[in-house]
Design a protein around this motif. Structure first.
Motif, PDB file in Angstrom:
ATOM      1  N   ASP A  76       0.857  -1.178   0.000  1.00  0.00           N
ATOM      2  CA  ASP A  76       0.000   0.000   0.000  1.00  0.00           C
ATOM      3  C   ASP A  76       0.899   1.236   0.000  1.00  0.00           C
ATOM      4  O   ASP A  76       1.659   1.443   0.948  1.00  0.00           O
ATOM      5  N   PRO A  77       0.859   2.057  -1.054  1.00  0.00           N
ATOM      6  CA  PRO A  77       1.788   3.192  -1.148  1.00  0.00           C
ATOM      7  C   PRO A  77       1.711   4.147   0.041  1.00  0.00           C
ATOM      8  O   PRO A  77       2.740   4.634   0.515  1.00  0.00           O
ATOM      9  N   ASP A  78       0.495   4.428   0.527  1.00  0.00           N
ATOM     10  CA  ASP A  78       0.355   5.351   1.651  1.00  0.00           C
ATOM     11  C   ASP A  78       0.944   4.758   2.928  1.00  0.00           C
ATOM     12  O   ASP A  78       1.671   5.438   3.663  1.00  0.00           O
ATOM     13  N   LEU A  79       0.635   3.493   3.202  1.00  0.00           N
ATOM     14  CA  LEU A  79       1.195   2.844   4.390  1.00  0.00           C
ATOM     15  C   LEU A  79       2.710   2.755   4.271  1.00  0.00           C
ATOM     16  O   LEU A  79       3.428   3.035   5.235  1.00  0.00           O
ATOM     17  N   CYS A  80       3.203   2.390   3.108  1.00  0.00           N
ATOM     18  CA  CYS A  80       4.657   2.266   2.918  1.00  0.00           C
ATOM     19  C   CYS A  80       5.365   3.591   3.139  1.00  0.00           C
ATOM     20  O   CYS A  80       6.444   3.635   3.728  1.00  0.00           O
ATOM     21  N   ALA A  81       4.742   4.691   2.701  1.00  0.00           N
ATOM     22  CA  ALA A  81       5.336   6.014   2.919  1.00  0.00           C
ATOM     23  C   ALA A  81       5.392   6.336   4.411  1.00  0.00           C
ATOM     24  O   ALA A  81       6.389   6.864   4.910  1.00  0.00           O
TER      25      ALA A  81
END
Length: 199
Positions: A76-81
């Motif tokens: 998940d891009p948001d979680l990874c960020a």
């Protein structure tokens, strides 16, 4: 007229009720609480090793977000960020290139590793995904992917357990046997072990 004033007083009293602001620490589904749970001190979201009754995976690293089934999806891009911004948190694996090389030590067992150097466990689609997870966790030197039958509500995903030390088939003595919430008993199949070498 008195009833009108009584109604106004009642509405005013109701409006005066203090509603505290939302406290993010009370929200188990918030990104901040997920990031806080995915730290080494909490075994990256899986504080209990797989053989402990009631243990649950800490994360899912695979291609189908629906398979995450409530677990933090590590693509998940948001979680990874958010995870990348916290130096103490598990970071999402970058790309699919392995930094280490993996050597098969055993395969096809009906038991998984249980050992004191347990680091974390989660769910993955493939053995390669498990290798990639090990590459992303500092100190990981051994992976144990296997099927935990009945332990994942019928999911075809692999359980991926990570360890800091090397193991052999002699350390694979978790045959399952934990009673699940639906009354079924879990058991282990297709357990394999891989040593990691390299940077």
């Amino acid at each position: 007229m008195r009833s009108f004033f009584a109604l106004v007083a009642l509405v005013s009293a109701a409006a005066a009720v203090f509603i505290p602001p939302h406290d993010i620490r009370d929200d188990n589904e918030s990104t901040e609480s997920i990031v806080a749970s995915l730290t080494a001190s909490n075994h990256f979201g899986a504080p209990n090793a797989p053989q402990v009754a009631g243990a649950t995976p800490g994360w899912y690293f695979g291609d189908d977000p629906a398979s995450a089934d409530g677990l933090p999806w590590l693509k998940d891009p948001d979680l990874c960020a958010s995870l990348a911004a916290d130096p103490t948190a598990l970071h999402c694996p970058a790309g699919t290139a392995f930094r280490g090389t993996y050597y098969e030590v055993f395969y096809g067992l009906n038991a998984s590793i249980q050992a004191p150097d347990y680091m974390t466990f989660g769910l993955v689609d493939t053995v390669s995904d498990c290798e990639t997870m090990c590459d992303s966790v500092t100190g990981c030197n051994f992976i144990n992917p296997y099927h935990d039958v009945n332990g994942k509500d019928g999911s075809p995903l692999l359980t991926c357990s990570l360890y800091s030390q090397f193991h052999t088939a002699a350390d694979a003595d978790n045959f399952g046997g934990q009673t699940q919430s639906d009354g079924s008993i879990d058991f282990i199949t297709d357990s394999a072990g891989y040593d990691r070498t390299g940077p």
